[in-house]
Design a protein around this motif. Structure first.
Motif, short mmCIF file in Angstrom:
data_model
loop_
_atom_site.label_atom_id
_atom_site.label_comp_id
_atom_site.label_asym_id
_atom_site.label_seq_id
_atom_site.Cartn_x
_atom_site.Cartn_y
_atom_site.Cartn_z
N PRO A 30 0.82 -1.21 0.00
CA PRO A 30 0.00 0.00 0.00
C PRO A 30 0.86 1.27 0.00
N ALA A 31 0.41 2.25 -0.77
CA ALA A 31 1.14 3.52 -0.81
C ALA A 31 1.18 4.13 0.59
N ASN A 32 2.34 4.62 0.97
CA ASN A 32 2.51 5.21 2.30
C ASN A 32 3.65 6.23 2.20
N GLN A 33 3.27 7.49 2.04
CA GLN A 33 4.28 8.52 1.84
C GLN A 33 5.13 8.75 3.09
N ALA A 34 4.55 8.54 4.25
CA ALA A 34 5.33 8.70 5.48
C ALA A 34 6.43 7.65 5.56
N GLN A 35 6.10 6.41 5.17
CA GLN A 35 7.10 5.36 5.16
C GLN A 35 8.16 5.62 4.09
N ALA A 36 7.72 6.11 2.93
CA ALA A 36 8.67 6.45 1.88
C ALA A 36 9.64 7.52 2.36
N TYR A 94 13.74 7.29 2.59
CA TYR A 94 14.63 8.22 1.89
C TYR A 94 15.49 8.99 2.88
N GLU A 95 14.90 9.40 3.99
CA GLU A 95 15.66 10.16 4.98
C GLU A 95 16.81 9.33 5.55
N LYS A 96 16.51 8.07 5.91
CA LYS A 96 17.56 7.21 6.46
C LYS A 96 18.68 7.00 5.45
N ARG A 114 13.04 16.53 -2.27
CA ARG A 114 11.74 16.76 -2.91
C ARG A 114 10.61 16.71 -1.89
N TYR A 115 10.66 15.74 -0.98
CA TYR A 115 9.62 15.64 0.04
C TYR A 115 9.64 16.87 0.94
N LEU A 116 10.84 17.36 1.26
CA LEU A 116 10.94 18.56 2.08
C LEU A 116 10.46 19.80 1.33
N GLU A 117 10.80 19.89 0.06
CA GLU A 117 10.40 21.05 -0.73
C GLU A 117 8.89 21.11 -0.90
N GLN A 118 8.28 19.96 -1.21
CA GLN A 118 6.85 19.91 -1.51
C GLN A 118 5.99 19.65 -0.27
N GLY A 119 6.62 19.39 0.86
CA GLY A 119 5.85 19.13 2.07
C GLY A 119 5.07 17.83 2.01
N ILE A 120 5.67 16.80 1.45
CA ILE A 120 5.01 15.49 1.36
C ILE A 120 5.27 14.73 2.65
N ALA A 121 4.22 14.45 3.40
CA ALA A 121 4.28 13.71 4.67
C ALA A 121 5.14 14.41 5.71
#
Length: 249
Positions: free
Chosen positions: A129-135, A139-141, A156-163
């Motif tokens: 299942p899609a899970n942007q928080a897990q993604a 990526y952060e680790k 990209r997640y930081l720039e766009q505010g994803i999760a």
């Protein structure tokens, strides 16, 4: 040539890899012998040269089997490579659910590539299942471990505010780290945000380097972005279009 692996001998993987550059056929024989005698690192390397056809005839199905054997021996990169075979259908049927399992094994062992590939499945909802928080967590680790592609995606997640809360300043720092680590997508991301900040002179070398080093899939996607990004980037769009045409000729 025969290559006998003595019980007390530790496989010199770096030496075998160097031998691949100088004498691929000779190296392949040594790798095959060591892998057959149970050396897990050699089994992983054998899978890779079978996949690439380096010093030995390419055979993705046999490569996939050797990755599986090395994975059973607990090798994290073997789990990652078996996951890639399962994700992309190399050497057999694709199975995204099984790919996710092997990426997770690699990630749990602390492998940056395992985290990156698992993050991609979470981000796209493929195989699980899609899970942007897990993604984001994956990526952060991996980014903190120095994985260049993950640095770009974390940015990209930081720039766009994803999760997470948007943080443009932190995004730029991670784009820069990705670019400096050699990822062409990171170079492109950094170039775009620098243009947005009016720092076109600083952006230009990164956009040009991304054009030269990027693959065709990247270039096509980047061209679409550049064409829709305003007049400042149109000159870069023309150069990307020329690059695509040149490579396709």
């Amino acid at each position: 040539m025969s290559y006998q692996l003595r019980r007390e001998e530790v496989v010199d993987v770096a030496g075998l890899q160097a031998m691949l550059e100088e004498s691929p056929g000779k190296a392949a024989q040594a790798i095959l012998a060591a892998a057959g005698q149970g050396a897990v690192e050699a089994q992983l390397l054998l899978g890779q040269i079978l996949l690439d056809g380096r010093g030995i005839e390419a055979d993705a199905s046999v490569a996939r089997r050797w990755f599986g054997i090395a994975a059973q021996g607990g090798n994290a990169m073997a789990h990652n490579m078996l996951g890639r075979c399962l994700e992309h259908g190399w050497g057999g049927s694709a199975d995204l659910s099984q790919a996710a399992i092997h990426y997770a094994q690699a990630a749990d062992a602390g492998l940056d590539w395992g985290l990156y590939n698992l993050g991609n499945l979470f981000a796209t909802g493929r195989g699980l299942p899609a899970n942007q928080a897990q993604a984001l967590m994956c990526y952060e680790k991996a980014a903190h471990m120095g994985h260049a592609k993950s640095m770009n995606l974390y940015g990209r997640y930081l720039e766009q505010g994803i999760a997470t809360a948007p943080s443009p300043a932190r995004a730029v720092r991670w784009y820069r780290r990705s670019a400096e680590a050699g990822d062409f997508r990171g170079m492109f991301s950094l170039g775009l945000v620098l243009v947005e900040r009016g720092q076109v002179a600083e952006a230009a070398p990164w956009l040009e380097k991304a054009r030269v080093e990027g693959n065709m899939n990247f270039l096509r996607a980047a061209l679409v972005t550049l064409q829709g990004a305003g007049p400042v980037l149109m000159a870069f769009a023309a150069r990307y279009a020329d690059e695509i045409e040149r490579r396709g000729a």
